[in-house]
Design a protein around this motif. Sequence first.
Motif, PDB file in Angstrom:
ATOM      1  N   LEU A  59      -4.009 -60.205 -67.874  1.00  0.00           N
ATOM      2  CA  LEU A  59      -4.755 -61.445 -67.650  1.00  0.00           C
ATOM      3  C   LEU A  59      -4.394 -62.065 -66.309  1.00  0.00           C
ATOM      4  O   LEU A  59      -5.273 -62.507 -65.557  1.00  0.00           O
ATOM      5  N   TRP A  60      -3.102 -62.099 -65.970  1.00  0.00           N
ATOM      6  CA  TRP A  60      -2.683 -62.630 -64.670  1.00  0.00           C
ATOM      7  C   TRP A  60      -3.364 -61.868 -63.540  1.00  0.00           C
ATOM      8  O   TRP A  60      -3.838 -62.462 -62.579  1.00  0.00           O
ATOM      9  N   LEU A  61      -3.414 -60.543 -63.667  1.00  0.00           N
ATOM     10  CA  LEU A  61      -4.005 -59.708 -62.622  1.00  0.00           C
ATOM     11  C   LEU A  61      -5.509 -59.942 -62.524  1.00  0.00           C
ATOM     12  O   LEU A  61      -6.059 -60.030 -61.425  1.00  0.00           O
ATOM     13  N   LYS A  62      -6.183 -60.072 -63.661  1.00  0.00           N
ATOM     14  CA  LYS A  62      -7.626 -60.356 -63.637  1.00  0.00           C
ATOM     15  C   LYS A  62      -7.912 -61.691 -62.952  1.00  0.00           C
ATOM     16  O   LYS A  62      -8.833 -61.808 -62.156  1.00  0.00           O
ATOM     17  N   LYS A  63      -7.121 -62.699 -63.288  1.00  0.00           N
ATOM     18  CA  LYS A  63      -7.304 -64.009 -62.669  1.00  0.00           C
ATOM     19  C   LYS A  63      -7.059 -63.930 -61.161  1.00  0.00           C
ATOM     20  O   LYS A  63      -7.821 -64.494 -60.372  1.00  0.00           O
ATOM     21  N   ALA A  64      -6.015 -63.235 -60.766  1.00  0.00           N
ATOM     22  CA  ALA A  64      -5.694 -63.109 -59.341  1.00  0.00           C
ATOM     23  C   ALA A  64      -6.817 -62.416 -58.589  1.00  0.00           C
ATOM     24  O   ALA A  64      -7.205 -62.841 -57.498  1.00  0.00           O
ATOM     25  N   PHE A  67     -10.188 -68.131 -67.972  1.00  0.00           N
ATOM     26  CA  PHE A  67      -9.915 -67.187 -69.046  1.00  0.00           C
ATOM     27  C   PHE A  67      -9.756 -65.756 -68.549  1.00  0.00           C
ATOM     28  O   PHE A  67      -9.488 -64.849 -69.326  1.00  0.00           O
ATOM     29  N   GLY A  68      -9.977 -65.543 -67.259  1.00  0.00           N
ATOM     30  CA  GLY A  68      -9.852 -64.196 -66.706  1.00  0.00           C
ATOM     31  C   GLY A  68     -10.986 -63.291 -67.123  1.00  0.00           C
ATOM     32  O   GLY A  68     -10.836 -62.075 -67.191  1.00  0.00           O
ATOM     33  N   ILE A  69     -12.145 -63.874 -67.414  1.00  0.00           N
ATOM     34  CA  ILE A  69     -13.302 -63.093 -67.856  1.00  0.00           C
ATOM     35  C   ILE A  69     -14.092 -62.641 -66.632  1.00  0.00           C
ATOM     36  O   ILE A  69     -14.357 -63.430 -65.729  1.00  0.00           O
ATOM     37  N   ASP A  70     -14.452 -61.367 -66.624  1.00  0.00           N
ATOM     38  CA  ASP A  70     -15.216 -60.821 -65.500  1.00  0.00           C
ATOM     39  C   ASP A  70     -16.695 -61.171 -65.656  1.00  0.00           C
ATOM     40  O   ASP A  70     -17.508 -60.332 -66.033  1.00  0.00           O
ATOM     41  N   GLY A  71     -17.046 -62.382 -65.388  1.00  0.00           N
ATOM     42  CA  GLY A  71     -18.438 -62.782 -65.499  1.00  0.00           C
ATOM     43  C   GLY A  71     -19.004 -63.314 -64.202  1.00  0.00           C
ATOM     44  O   GLY A  71     -20.185 -63.613 -64.111  1.00  0.00           O
TER      45      GLY A  71
END
Length: 102
Positions: free
Chosen positions: A44-49, A70-74
């Motif tokens: 999640l940290w990596l997705k947000k970054a 939320f770190g969602i790829d949208g």
Amino acid sequence: MLLSNSKRLKIQGIIKRIAQDKSITLEERIYVEKFAHHNSTISLWLKKANSFRRNGSKNDGGIDNLLQSFGIDGLDKENHFNPNEDDISDWFGGAPGWLRRS
């Protein structure tokens, strides 16, 4: 997978540089990815970054801000599922192991 304090701080430092679009080495990227595949929090940290790096910080209080928090790829159109062009099993094929097992 439990992390020592020094590993957690190292991972957070690398992820912070990713979010700020600063350079990191290939070894650092591999190091973070290894932990992200086994730890949902680090993933999640990596997705947000990566979202911050690609789109900047969304502080407008809108839906983009919510997705980013939320770190969602949208936020990127290439991450949207298109039933006319995409196969659902292929679309989820790139998910980390901990998510595929869920």
